[in-house]
Write a protein that holds these residues in place. Structure first.
Motif, PDB file in Angstrom:
ATOM      1  N   PRO A 106       0.827  -1.212   0.000  1.00 55.93           N
ATOM      2  CA  PRO A 106       0.000   0.000   0.000  1.00 55.93           C
ATOM      3  C   PRO A 106       0.858   1.258   0.000  1.00 55.93           C
ATOM      4  O   PRO A 106       2.039   1.231   0.372  1.00 55.93           O
ATOM      5  CB  PRO A 106      -0.768  -0.113   1.317  1.00 55.93           C
ATOM      6  N   LEU A 107       0.262   2.333  -0.425  1.00 52.14           N
ATOM      7  CA  LEU A 107       0.890   3.644  -0.336  1.00 52.14           C
ATOM      8  C   LEU A 107       0.127   4.435   0.721  1.00 52.14           C
ATOM      9  O   LEU A 107      -1.098   4.576   0.650  1.00 52.14           O
ATOM     10  CB  LEU A 107       0.810   4.368  -1.683  1.00 52.14           C
ATOM     11  N   LEU A 108       0.834   4.921   1.732  1.00 50.07           N
ATOM     12  CA  LEU A 108       0.196   5.705   2.784  1.00 50.07           C
ATOM     13  C   LEU A 108      -0.030   7.119   2.277  1.00 50.07           C
ATOM     14  O   LEU A 108       0.885   7.737   1.715  1.00 50.07           O
ATOM     15  CB  LEU A 108       1.066   5.718   4.037  1.00 50.07           C
ATOM     16  N   LEU A 109      -1.220   7.651   2.501  1.00 43.41           N
ATOM     17  CA  LEU A 109      -1.590   8.954   1.966  1.00 43.41           C
ATOM     18  C   LEU A 109      -1.774  10.000   3.056  1.00 43.41           C
ATOM     19  O   LEU A 109      -1.972   9.682   4.230  1.00 43.41           O
ATOM     20  CB  LEU A 109      -2.909   8.845   1.186  1.00 43.41           C
ATOM     21  N   LYS A 110      -1.700  11.246   2.646  1.00 42.72           N
ATOM     22  CA  LYS A 110      -2.090  12.416   3.446  1.00 42.72           C
ATOM     23  C   LYS A 110      -1.499  12.394   4.846  1.00 42.72           C
ATOM     24  O   LYS A 110      -0.296  12.194   5.021  1.00 42.72           O
ATOM     25  CB  LYS A 110      -3.621  12.517   3.492  1.00 42.72           C
ATOM     26  N   ILE A 131      -6.893   6.617   8.814  1.00 41.96           N
ATOM     27  CA  ILE A 131      -5.717   6.071   8.138  1.00 41.96           C
ATOM     28  C   ILE A 131      -6.081   5.885   6.666  1.00 41.96           C
ATOM     29  O   ILE A 131      -7.040   5.183   6.341  1.00 41.96           O
ATOM     30  CB  ILE A 131      -5.308   4.724   8.764  1.00 41.96           C
ATOM     31  N   ASP A 132      -5.325   6.539   5.797  1.00 41.20           N
ATOM     32  CA  ASP A 132      -5.613   6.489   4.362  1.00 41.20           C
ATOM     33  C   ASP A 132      -4.571   5.637   3.655  1.00 41.20           C
ATOM     34  O   ASP A 132      -3.366   5.918   3.740  1.00 41.20           O
ATOM     35  CB  ASP A 132      -5.620   7.893   3.770  1.00 41.20           C
ATOM     36  N   LEU A 133      -5.029   4.611   2.949  1.00 43.47           N
ATOM     37  CA  LEU A 133      -4.149   3.695   2.230  1.00 43.47           C
ATOM     38  C   LEU A 133      -4.590   3.599   0.778  1.00 43.47           C
ATOM     39  O   LEU A 133      -5.784   3.463   0.485  1.00 43.47           O
ATOM     40  CB  LEU A 133      -4.198   2.299   2.856  1.00 43.47           C
ATOM     41  N   LEU A 134      -3.623   3.663  -0.120  1.00 46.36           N
ATOM     42  CA  LEU A 134      -3.908   3.497  -1.550  1.00 46.36           C
ATOM     43  C   LEU A 134      -3.374   2.147  -2.010  1.00 46.36           C
ATOM     44  O   LEU A 134      -2.226   1.797  -1.738  1.00 46.36           O
ATOM     45  CB  LEU A 134      -3.225   4.615  -2.354  1.00 46.36           C
ATOM     46  N   VAL A 135      -4.225   1.366  -2.670  1.00 47.09           N
ATOM     47  CA  VAL A 135      -3.787   0.108  -3.275  1.00 47.09           C
ATOM     48  C   VAL A 135      -4.224   0.120  -4.740  1.00 47.09           C
ATOM     49  O   VAL A 135      -5.056   0.932  -5.153  1.00 47.09           O
ATOM     50  CB  VAL A 135      -4.393  -1.126  -2.553  1.00 47.09           C
ATOM     51  N   ARG A 136      -3.657  -0.784  -5.515  1.00 45.99           N
ATOM     52  CA  ARG A 136      -4.050  -0.877  -6.922  1.00 45.99           C
ATOM     53  C   ARG A 136      -5.527  -1.270  -7.011  1.00 45.99           C
ATOM     54  O   ARG A 136      -6.010  -2.052  -6.190  1.00 45.99           O
ATOM     55  CB  ARG A 136      -3.196  -1.911  -7.641  1.00 45.99           C
ATOM     56  N   PRO A 137      -6.236  -0.753  -7.999  1.00 52.42           N
ATOM     57  CA  PRO A 137      -7.673  -1.086  -8.127  1.00 52.42           C
ATOM     58  C   PRO A 137      -7.943  -2.584  -8.118  1.00 52.42           C
ATOM     59  O   PRO A 137      -8.917  -3.040  -7.526  1.00 52.42           O
ATOM     60  CB  PRO A 137      -8.062  -0.451  -9.470  1.00 52.42           C
ATOM     61  N   GLU A 138      -7.061  -3.353  -8.746  1.00 51.66           N
ATOM     62  CA  GLU A 138      -7.275  -4.800  -8.802  1.00 51.66           C
ATOM     63  C   GLU A 138      -6.995  -5.482  -7.459  1.00 51.66           C
ATOM     64  O   GLU A 138      -7.298  -6.668  -7.296  1.00 51.66           O
ATOM     65  CB  GLU A 138      -6.411  -5.436  -9.901  1.00 51.66           C
ATOM     66  N   GLU A 139      -6.420  -4.733  -6.505  1.00 47.90           N
ATOM     67  CA  GLU A 139      -6.124  -5.292  -5.193  1.00 47.90           C
ATOM     68  C   GLU A 139      -7.142  -4.875  -4.128  1.00 47.90           C
ATOM     69  O   GLU A 139      -7.035  -5.286  -2.971  1.00 47.90           O
ATOM     70  CB  GLU A 139      -4.730  -4.861  -4.731  1.00 47.90           C
ATOM     71  N   VAL A 196     -10.261   3.350   8.819  1.00 50.60           N
ATOM     72  CA  VAL A 196      -9.340   3.123   7.703  1.00 50.60           C
ATOM     73  C   VAL A 196     -10.088   3.371   6.399  1.00 50.60           C
ATOM     74  O   VAL A 196     -11.217   2.902   6.224  1.00 50.60           O
ATOM     75  CB  VAL A 196      -8.793   1.678   7.721  1.00 50.60           C
ATOM     76  N   GLU A 197      -9.452   4.102   5.499  1.00 49.76           N
ATOM     77  CA  GLU A 197     -10.041   4.338   4.186  1.00 49.76           C
ATOM     78  C   GLU A 197      -9.131   3.743   3.121  1.00 49.76           C
ATOM     79  O   GLU A 197      -7.963   4.129   2.999  1.00 49.76           O
ATOM     80  CB  GLU A 197     -10.251   5.839   3.943  1.00 49.76           C
ATOM     81  N   LEU A 198      -9.669   2.798   2.365  1.00 49.28           N
ATOM     82  CA  LEU A 198      -8.952   2.170   1.267  1.00 49.28           C
ATOM     83  C   LEU A 198      -9.244   2.953  -0.007  1.00 49.28           C
ATOM     84  O   LEU A 198     -10.385   3.004  -0.476  1.00 49.28           O
ATOM     85  CB  LEU A 198      -9.409   0.717   1.099  1.00 49.28           C
TER      86      LEU A 198
END
Length: 203
Positions: A106-110, A131-139, A196-198
């Motif tokens: 994941p990529l941690l955001l903000k 907690i904001d986490l960015l993952v690939r759409p397919e994940e 947590v926000e994905l």
């Protein structure tokens, strides 16, 4: 002879200047002008007492003009927020490890990214909401399932008959419900400080 009251808008601007770090002398000038109590009042109303406490500590401010009760409140707000942010940092690191174990990076955001890079003496400065986490759409589905397996649940905007928010334990359904949004419904787990926000893409 009446004593003129400080202009609330001016005090608010001073608070913004102090917290924004644009003028290191702004806090000293405010104290010299006898405006520490109005500054405290606005910091309290804007829920930024911990940040004021951090900057005051850096400037070695004597909080005595506030009176004991307010000075104690300022210190307690910083202590409480520091402890809360420590638990959120630990929560974010645990979630990251769990995702890594599932093959997801994941990529941690903000604010989450800033929180984990913050020096100890400033850990209580900012009030972290989630907690904001960015993952690939397919994940997205796999990441959601990692959290569901750990006891998290998606919180929906609708409520049940008692007025409590409805909770969802289905990642695929959460993805469909949030198709028009940049993140899935927030995930909550009892006993944890932050939701947590994905995210499916950058803001």
């Amino acid at each position: 002879m009446s004593v003129s009251q400080p202009d609330p808008l001016l005090i608010f601007r001073t608070l913004c200047t102090v917290l924004g770090g644009q003028d290191p002398s702004a806090l000293d000038a405010c104290i010299a002008a006898g405006q520490l109590n109005p500054l405290f009042d606005i910091a309290y109303s804007e829920d930024v007492l911990p940040a004021l406490a951090v900057l005051g500590n850096e400037r070695l401010v004597d909080w005595q003009p506030l009176g004991k009760a307010r000075a104690d409140q300022l210190r307690q707000s910083l202590r409480a927020n520091t402890l809360r942010n420590m638990t959120i940092s630990a929560q974010a690191l645990k979630l990251t490890r769990q995702l890594n174990q599932a093959g997801i990076t994941p990529l941690l955001l903000k604010g989450t990214a800033r929180l984990l890079q913050t020096q100890d003496e400033k850990l209580g400065f900012r009030k972290q909401a989630d907690i904001d986490l960015l993952v690939r759409p397919e994940e997205l589905e796999a990441a959601g399932n990692v959290f569901l397996a750990d006891g998290y649940r998606f919180q929906l905007t609708s409520s049940d008959a008692s007025g409590a928010p409805k909770m969802l334990a289905d990642s695929r359904a959460a993805i469909k419900l949030s198709a028009a949004h940049h993140h899935l419904p927030p995930l909550f787990k009892p006993g944890y400080a932050a939701s947590v926000e994905l995210h499916r893409h950058h803001l």
